[in-house]
Design an enzyme around this catalytic site. Structure first.
Site, PDB file in Angstrom:
ATOM      1  N   ASP A   1      94.493  -4.373 -42.663  1.00  0.00           N
ATOM      2  CA  ASP A   1      94.765  -3.083 -43.304  1.00  0.00           C
ATOM      3  C   ASP A   1      95.890  -2.395 -42.525  1.00  0.00           C
ATOM      4  O   ASP A   1      96.006  -2.555 -41.315  1.00  0.00           O
ATOM      5  CB  ASP A   1      93.486  -2.226 -43.265  1.00  0.00           C
ATOM      6  CG  ASP A   1      93.597  -0.966 -44.099  1.00  0.00           C
ATOM      7  OD1 ASP A   1      93.030  -0.942 -45.208  1.00  0.00           O
ATOM      8  OD2 ASP A   1      94.236   0.014 -43.644  1.00  0.00           O
TER       9      ASP A   1
ATOM     10  N   HIS B   1      96.205   0.575 -41.717  1.00  0.00           N
ATOM     11  CA  HIS B   1      95.670   1.558 -40.769  1.00  0.00           C
ATOM     12  C   HIS B   1      94.793   0.842 -39.737  1.00  0.00           C
ATOM     13  O   HIS B   1      94.067  -0.097 -40.085  1.00  0.00           O
ATOM     14  CB  HIS B   1      94.834   2.613 -41.501  1.00  0.00           C
ATOM     15  CG  HIS B   1      95.587   3.315 -42.593  1.00  0.00           C
ATOM     16  ND1 HIS B   1      95.512   2.924 -43.920  1.00  0.00           N
ATOM     17  CD2 HIS B   1      96.451   4.358 -42.534  1.00  0.00           C
ATOM     18  CE1 HIS B   1      96.302   3.713 -44.643  1.00  0.00           C
ATOM     19  NE2 HIS B   1      96.888   4.584 -43.835  1.00  0.00           N
TER      20      HIS B   1
ATOM     21  N   ASP C   1      97.099  -2.192 -48.008  1.00  0.00           N
ATOM     22  CA  ASP C   1      98.019  -1.050 -48.007  1.00  0.00           C
ATOM     23  C   ASP C   1      99.249  -1.268 -47.121  1.00  0.00           C
ATOM     24  O   ASP C   1     100.083  -0.365 -46.999  1.00  0.00           O
ATOM     25  CB  ASP C   1      97.292   0.253 -47.646  1.00  0.00           C
ATOM     26  CG  ASP C   1      96.260   0.091 -46.549  1.00  0.00           C
ATOM     27  OD1 ASP C   1      96.222  -0.984 -45.909  1.00  0.00           O
ATOM     28  OD2 ASP C   1      95.483   1.037 -46.331  1.00  0.00           O
TER      29      ASP C   1
ATOM     30  N   HIS D   1      87.076   2.601 -40.923  1.00  0.00           N
ATOM     31  CA  HIS D   1      87.314   3.807 -40.104  1.00  0.00           C
ATOM     32  C   HIS D   1      86.018   4.451 -39.623  1.00  0.00           C
ATOM     33  O   HIS D   1      86.059   5.357 -38.789  1.00  0.00           O
ATOM     34  CB  HIS D   1      88.115   4.854 -40.893  1.00  0.00           C
ATOM     35  CG  HIS D   1      89.524   4.443 -41.166  1.00  0.00           C
ATOM     36  ND1 HIS D   1      90.393   4.039 -40.174  1.00  0.00           N
ATOM     37  CD2 HIS D   1      90.234   4.359 -42.331  1.00  0.00           C
ATOM     38  CE1 HIS D   1      91.570   3.725 -40.719  1.00  0.00           C
ATOM     39  NE2 HIS D   1      91.495   3.910 -42.027  1.00  0.00           N
TER      40      HIS D   1
HETATM   41 ZN    ZN Z   1      94.248   1.547 -44.870  1.00  0.00          ZN
END
Ligand code: ZN
Length: 308
Positions: free
Chosen positions: A162, A164, A245, A125
């Site tokens: 991931d 996200h 995740d 991120h």
């Molecule tokens: Zn994540």
């Protein structure tokens, strides 16, 4: 396959606020699962400290100075609503990136076929000039540019499964046709980016999934979007932002993957690494917040890296 695993104890000493999902026990859970007999052939390595000058491959120096200046002597420094730094955070980042770069050296210098880095904090991120989403320095981005600078890699594929979207990695390579970024992620979800029409210089391939999607939708996204993009790109090096995740147990998201899906995806990416990149593949731990789901998934991922 010869598989190396990099980690370092100081990666346990980066701490967030109490109750935060990105916690040292995540790494303990991964390390514990890798103690099983089936992992006896793994070569375990201590992650060296990176020279922080290499971070400038992905971030401007004034950003890095600011992050470093925020590291507190005691307690926690809050960087944004869910991102913080503790006294050992900078050292943890140096070891996380150091492990990744050592892994890059290992695959290019043919000591290993592939490498998994069990490190934290995560990195995907972190944008060029913004720390966010539990991430301070974008480890996978530094590793990609390092492979190009040090080993002459011409086309690096970064695959991010991931749950996200890897907004930071996308941001860093958005105009860089020498790096392909392909991501499966739940959408809408934090951080809000990752739509199909975010295509950069034709090098960004987002494959958003919906809340509740499971194996079938994930495999379809891989087969229809991620894998053909990589195959057409013919990378000479493959990096994985390996967040776990998207596992059905994970508390931060709503995809329904199982450890078998991570095994499958890993195998598919290895096939392409074998076809185009002499097997060269380095995988970095990103998210994964249910300890059991994380351990099962990381175990399946590393086991596949070893088996080929
Ligand atoms: Zn994540």
């Amino acid at each position: 396959m010869t598989t190396f695993v990099y980690s370092h104890p100081v990666c346990l000493e980066h701490v967030n606020m109490p109750g935060h999902p990105e916690r040292p026990d995540r790494l303990r859970a991964v390390e514990k699962v890798l103690q099983a007999n089936i992992f006896d052939a793994l070569e375990r390595k201590e992650a060296p400290q990176a020279d922080p000058a290499v971070f400038e491959l992905a971030h401007p120096s004034n950003y890095l100075e600011r992050i470093r200046s925020l590291i507190p002597e005691t307690g926690l420094a809050q960087i944004d609503a869910d991102t913080s730094a503790s006294p050992k955070s900078w050292e943890a980042v140096l070891r996380a990136v150091g492990g990744a770069l050592a892994g890059v050296d290992d695959v290019f210098e043919e000591r290993a076929d592939n490498v998994f880095c069990a490190v934290r904090p995560p990195g995907h991120h972190a944008e060029k000039t913004t720390a966010m989403g539990f991430c301070l320095v974008n480890t996978v981005a530094v590793a990609a540019r390092y492979a190009q600078e040090k080993h002459g890699a011409e086309r690096v594929a970064i695959v991010d499964f991931d749950v996200h979207h890897g907004n930071g990695t996308q941001d860093i390579f958005y105009e860089d046709g020498s790096v392909l970024f392909a991501s499966t992620h739940q959408m809408p979800l934090y951080p809000g980016t990752g739509a199909l029409n975010e295509t950069g210089a034709g090098n960004i391939f987002n494959a958003p999934l919906r809340d509740g999607d499971g194996s079938e939708a994930f495999k379809a996204a891989f087969r229809e979007r991620v894998l053909p993009a990589i195959d057409g790109f013919r990378p000479d090096f493959v990096l994985i932002s390996a967040g776990f995740d998207a596992h059905y147990r994970d508390p931060l998201a709503g995809l329904e993957l199982t450890a078998d899906d991570f095994d499958w995806a890993t195998g598919k990416l290895m096939d392409l690494a074998q076809k185009h990149a002499q097997n060269r593949l380095v995988s970095l731990l990103e998210g994964g917040y249910d300890l059991q789901g994380l351990a099962e998934s990381a175990g399946a991922h590393v086991n596949r890296l070893m088996r080929g």
